[in-house]
Design a protein around this motif. Structure first.
Motif, mmCIF file in Angstrom:
data_model
loop_
_atom_site.group_PDB
_atom_site.id
_atom_site.type_symbol
_atom_site.label_atom_id
_atom_site.label_comp_id
_atom_site.label_asym_id
_atom_site.label_seq_id
_atom_site.Cartn_x
_atom_site.Cartn_y
_atom_site.Cartn_z
ATOM 1 N N PRO A 313 41.463 47.169 30.549
ATOM 2 C CA PRO A 313 40.573 47.009 29.386
ATOM 3 C C PRO A 313 39.116 47.128 29.824
ATOM 4 C CG PRO A 313 41.294 44.863 30.131
ATOM 5 C CD PRO A 313 41.965 45.862 31.020
ATOM 6 N N ASN A 314 38.636 48.342 30.021
ATOM 7 C CA ASN A 314 37.354 48.539 30.704
ATOM 8 C C ASN A 314 36.184 47.900 29.966
ATOM 9 O OD1 ASN A 314 37.540 51.097 28.830
ATOM 10 N ND2 ASN A 314 35.390 50.998 29.456
ATOM 11 N N GLN A 315 36.297 47.686 28.646
ATOM 12 C CA GLN A 315 35.180 47.090 27.914
ATOM 13 C C GLN A 315 35.014 45.601 28.209
ATOM 14 O OE1 GLN A 315 36.181 49.001 23.899
ATOM 15 N NE2 GLN A 315 33.946 49.006 23.864
ATOM 16 N N LEU A 316 35.964 45.016 28.937
ATOM 17 C CA LEU A 316 35.823 43.621 29.354
ATOM 18 C C LEU A 316 35.071 43.486 30.674
ATOM 19 C CD1 LEU A 316 39.308 42.147 28.365
ATOM 20 C CD2 LEU A 316 37.159 42.088 27.087
ATOM 21 N N GLY A 317 34.682 44.593 31.277
ATOM 22 C CA GLY A 317 33.821 44.547 32.450
ATOM 23 C C GLY A 317 34.559 44.684 33.771
ATOM 24 N N VAL A 318 33.806 44.991 34.801
ATOM 25 C CA VAL A 318 34.368 45.254 36.124
ATOM 26 C C VAL A 318 35.045 44.015 36.693
ATOM 27 C CG1 VAL A 318 33.803 45.865 38.513
ATOM 28 C CG2 VAL A 318 32.731 47.098 36.621
ATOM 29 N N ASP A 319 34.396 42.867 36.613
ATOM 30 C CA ASP A 319 34.959 41.665 37.233
ATOM 31 C C ASP A 319 36.307 41.302 36.626
ATOM 32 O OD1 ASP A 319 32.774 41.479 38.885
ATOM 33 O OD2 ASP A 319 31.764 39.918 37.723
ATOM 34 N N TYR A 320 36.399 41.365 35.293
ATOM 35 C CA TYR A 320 37.675 40.993 34.684
ATOM 36 C C TYR A 320 38.754 42.027 34.992
ATOM 37 C CZ TYR A 320 41.271 39.322 31.639
ATOM 38 O OH TYR A 320 42.482 38.842 31.177
ATOM 39 N N CYS A 321 38.424 43.301 34.947
ATOM 40 C CA CYS A 321 39.413 44.326 35.275
ATOM 41 C C CYS A 321 39.881 44.195 36.717
ATOM 42 C CB CYS A 321 38.832 45.716 35.022
ATOM 43 S SG CYS A 321 38.640 46.123 33.267
ATOM 44 N N ALA A 322 38.968 43.892 37.620
ATOM 45 C CA ALA A 322 39.353 43.677 39.019
ATOM 46 C C ALA A 322 40.280 42.465 39.135
ATOM 47 C CB ALA A 322 38.111 43.485 39.881
ATOM 48 N N HIS A 323 40.007 41.430 38.350
ATOM 49 C CA HIS A 323 40.887 40.251 38.323
ATOM 50 C C HIS A 323 42.291 40.640 37.887
ATOM 51 C CE1 HIS A 323 42.637 36.446 36.937
ATOM 52 N NE2 HIS A 323 42.721 36.977 35.728
ATOM 53 N N VAL A 324 42.403 41.454 36.844
ATOM 54 C CA VAL A 324 43.711 41.893 36.365
ATOM 55 C C VAL A 324 44.434 42.684 37.455
ATOM 56 C CG1 VAL A 324 44.913 43.376 34.720
ATOM 57 C CG2 VAL A 324 43.067 41.892 33.924
ATOM 58 N N ILE A 325 43.735 43.611 38.074
ATOM 59 C CA ILE A 325 44.344 44.418 39.135
ATOM 60 C C ILE A 325 44.838 43.535 40.273
ATOM 61 C CG2 ILE A 325 43.874 46.162 40.907
ATOM 62 C CD1 ILE A 325 41.850 47.397 38.891
ATOM 63 N N GLU A 326 44.012 42.579 40.681
ATOM 64 C CA GLU A 326 44.392 41.699 41.783
ATOM 65 C C GLU A 326 45.653 40.907 41.456
ATOM 66 O OE1 GLU A 326 42.273 38.502 44.799
ATOM 67 O OE2 GLU A 326 41.490 38.712 42.747
ATOM 68 N N GLN A 327 45.730 40.376 40.231
ATOM 69 C CA GLN A 327 46.902 39.585 39.866
ATOM 70 C C GLN A 327 48.158 40.451 39.768
ATOM 71 O OE1 GLN A 327 46.832 36.295 39.900
ATOM 72 N NE2 GLN A 327 44.670 36.522 40.453
ATOM 73 N N VAL A 328 48.015 41.674 39.280
ATOM 74 C CA VAL A 328 49.176 42.571 39.215
ATOM 75 C C VAL A 328 49.643 42.931 40.617
ATOM 76 C CG1 VAL A 328 50.019 44.835 38.492
ATOM 77 C CG2 VAL A 328 48.581 43.489 36.947
ATOM 78 N N LEU A 329 48.719 43.106 41.547
ATOM 79 C CA LEU A 329 49.114 43.399 42.924
ATOM 80 C C LEU A 329 49.930 42.260 43.526
ATOM 81 C CD1 LEU A 329 45.904 45.108 44.396
ATOM 82 C CD2 LEU A 329 47.948 46.181 43.442
ATOM 83 N N HIS A 330 49.582 41.024 43.179
ATOM 84 C CA HIS A 330 50.372 39.879 43.641
ATOM 85 C C HIS A 330 51.792 39.949 43.074
ATOM 86 C CE1 HIS A 330 46.971 38.230 45.596
ATOM 87 N NE2 HIS A 330 46.386 37.672 44.536
ATOM 88 N N VAL A 331 51.906 40.285 41.797
ATOM 89 C CA VAL A 331 53.220 40.424 41.169
ATOM 90 C C VAL A 331 53.997 41.555 41.826
ATOM 91 C CG1 VAL A 331 54.409 41.067 39.022
ATOM 92 C CG2 VAL A 331 52.484 39.460 38.953
ATOM 93 N N ALA A 332 53.320 42.683 42.061
ATOM 94 C CA ALA A 332 53.982 43.838 42.654
ATOM 95 C C ALA A 332 54.507 43.546 44.046
ATOM 96 C CB ALA A 332 53.014 45.017 42.698
ATOM 97 N N ALA A 333 53.790 42.708 44.785
ATOM 98 C CA ALA A 333 54.249 42.350 46.128
ATOM 99 C C ALA A 333 55.614 41.662 46.069
ATOM 100 C CB ALA A 333 53.226 41.467 46.813
ATOM 101 N N GLU A 334 55.838 40.884 45.014
ATOM 102 C CA GLU A 334 57.122 40.219 44.837
ATOM 103 C C GLU A 334 58.232 41.214 44.502
ATOM 104 O OE1 GLU A 334 57.742 36.942 45.338
ATOM 105 O OE2 GLU A 334 55.663 36.846 46.045
ATOM 106 N N LEU A 335 57.850 42.399 44.063
ATOM 107 C CA LEU A 335 58.822 43.430 43.694
ATOM 108 C C LEU A 335 59.001 44.462 44.796
ATOM 109 C CD1 LEU A 335 57.629 43.939 40.022
ATOM 110 C CD2 LEU A 335 59.807 42.948 40.731
ATOM 111 N N GLY A 336 58.371 44.240 45.951
ATOM 112 C CA GLY A 336 58.602 45.114 47.080
ATOM 113 C C GLY A 336 57.477 46.081 47.391
ATOM 114 N N TRP A 337 56.402 46.068 46.602
ATOM 115 C CA TRP A 337 55.255 46.921 46.926
ATOM 116 C C TRP A 337 54.637 46.443 48.240
ATOM 117 C CZ3 TRP A 337 49.865 45.463 46.630
ATOM 118 C CH2 TRP A 337 48.964 46.518 46.832
ATOM 119 N N ARG A 338 54.416 47.379 49.143
ATOM 120 C CA ARG A 338 53.888 47.098 50.489
ATOM 121 C C ARG A 338 54.853 46.222 51.292
ATOM 122 N NH1 ARG A 338 48.220 48.058 50.100
ATOM 123 N NH2 ARG A 338 48.163 50.177 49.270
#
Length: 338
Positions: A313-338
């Protein structure tokens, strides 16, 4: 799922609650988000292209800027509407952006989506030939683009040029070796996925398919990937293809997350009409991280694809979008990413 990137539509609006109130805001913040995503360990930064809209439109200056500011992540589009493109100029622009990035460009192209204006490609000087549809014109532009990317000479040199020429027919410059293998087709159906495989393009599939088979969206998309893979093998290409899917995923971790996306817990697939035909729209995933692990583990298309693109949701700004990406990466790690 081997790679995870973000996909930004680059919306902007002069509204006081928007973090992107101008085109300049979107462009600068897109670069900053790509830098932040790389620092977080994400694998890609992708941008949508829409003409005649308050969204990102001309991708190559942005891709070149992102390439100059980053060192590792893939950079790309999802997707460029080939009805609007001069394919030979596009070869030059893409080659330059790819060289600036050190060969990290992953270009998603397509026939395009419903437009903001009526037959907008005509304003760009492009007209379907007699008896040709706009989709046919997009494929014709694509064929020219792909052929020129190969780097073979095709233009007769001037016998009295301003500068000395190498021998033989001339090609477009700058040429970026290997870029032809990093072109993706945004396929909206199973049939177009097979066509993309036949042309030797990677498969890019979004949260929308222009057909309804009466099965859940993720299963329909997984079938699309399977048919693409089969068609690729039948075509006899000498390299392995890549496939990507897009998803809207929002881990609900903070109060802000719940405020923005808590209501999306009830999201489900939707079937509607698009340009006169039935289309299937994929759900939004919004839940606590442990629930997302369970939900995404059941998504057959996410499991089948090698690349996952997160719509932000780019209109919510860089910091919030980066927060979303970071949290999804944590979830993805549980699914075998990396």
């Amino acid at each position: 799922m081997k790679r995870i990137g973000f996909l930004s539509f680059g919306h902007w609006t002069p509204h006081p609650q928007s973090a992107t109130r101008s085109a300049a805001d979107v462009l600068h913040q897109s670069i900053d988000l790509a830098v932040a995503a790389e620092e977080l360990g994400a694998d890609g930064a992708y941008f949508r292209v829409h003409h005649f809209a308050r969204q990102l439109a001309s991708p190559f200056p942005l891709l070149a800027a992102v390439g100059a500011r980053t060192r590792r992540i893939e950079i790309g589009t999802g997707v460029i509407d080939m009805r609007y493109e001069n394919p030979l100029s596009m070869v030059e622009d893409a080659g330059a952006a790819d060289l600036i990035s050190g060969g990290r460009l992953q270009l998603g192209i397509s026939r395009g989506s419903p437009e903001q204006v009526i037959e907008g490609y005509r304003h760009f000087g492009h007209h379907p030939a007699e008896g040709e549809t706009d989709a046919g014109m997009a494929r014709r532009h694509t064929a020219t683009f792909l052929q020129a990317l190969e780097g073979e000479g095709f233009a007769e040199p001037n016998p009295r040029p301003m500068f000395p020429n190498p021998p033989g027919l001339l090609r477009l410059e700058p040429h970026s070796e290997g870029l032809r293998e990093r072109i993706w087709w945004g396929a909206g159906s199973r049939a177009t996925a097979r066509w993309a495989a036949e042309q030797g393009m990677n498969l890019m599939s979004s949260t929308l398919l222009t057909e309804d088979a009466g099965i859940p969206f993720h299963q329909l998309q997984a079938e699309q990937i399977q048919l693409f893979t089969q068609a690729w093998a039948e075509a006899g290409h000498d390299r392995a293809p890549r496939t990507s899917v897009s998803r809207s995923i929002f881990p609900l971790v903070t109060e802000q997350d719940h405020a923005y996306f808590g209501l999306e817990r009830r999201s489900s697939d939707q079937v509607g009409m698009l340009e006169g035909g039935r289309a299937t729209f994929g759900r939004t995933y919004a839940a606590e991280p442990d629930q997302l692990v369970t939900q995404l583990a059941q998504d057959e298309a996410v499991a089948a694809a090698d690349t996952l693109l997160l719509t932000v949701p780019n209109q919510l700004g860089v910091d919030y979008c980066a927060h979303v990406i970071e949290q999804v990466l944590h979830v993805a790690a549980e699914l075998g990413w990396r």
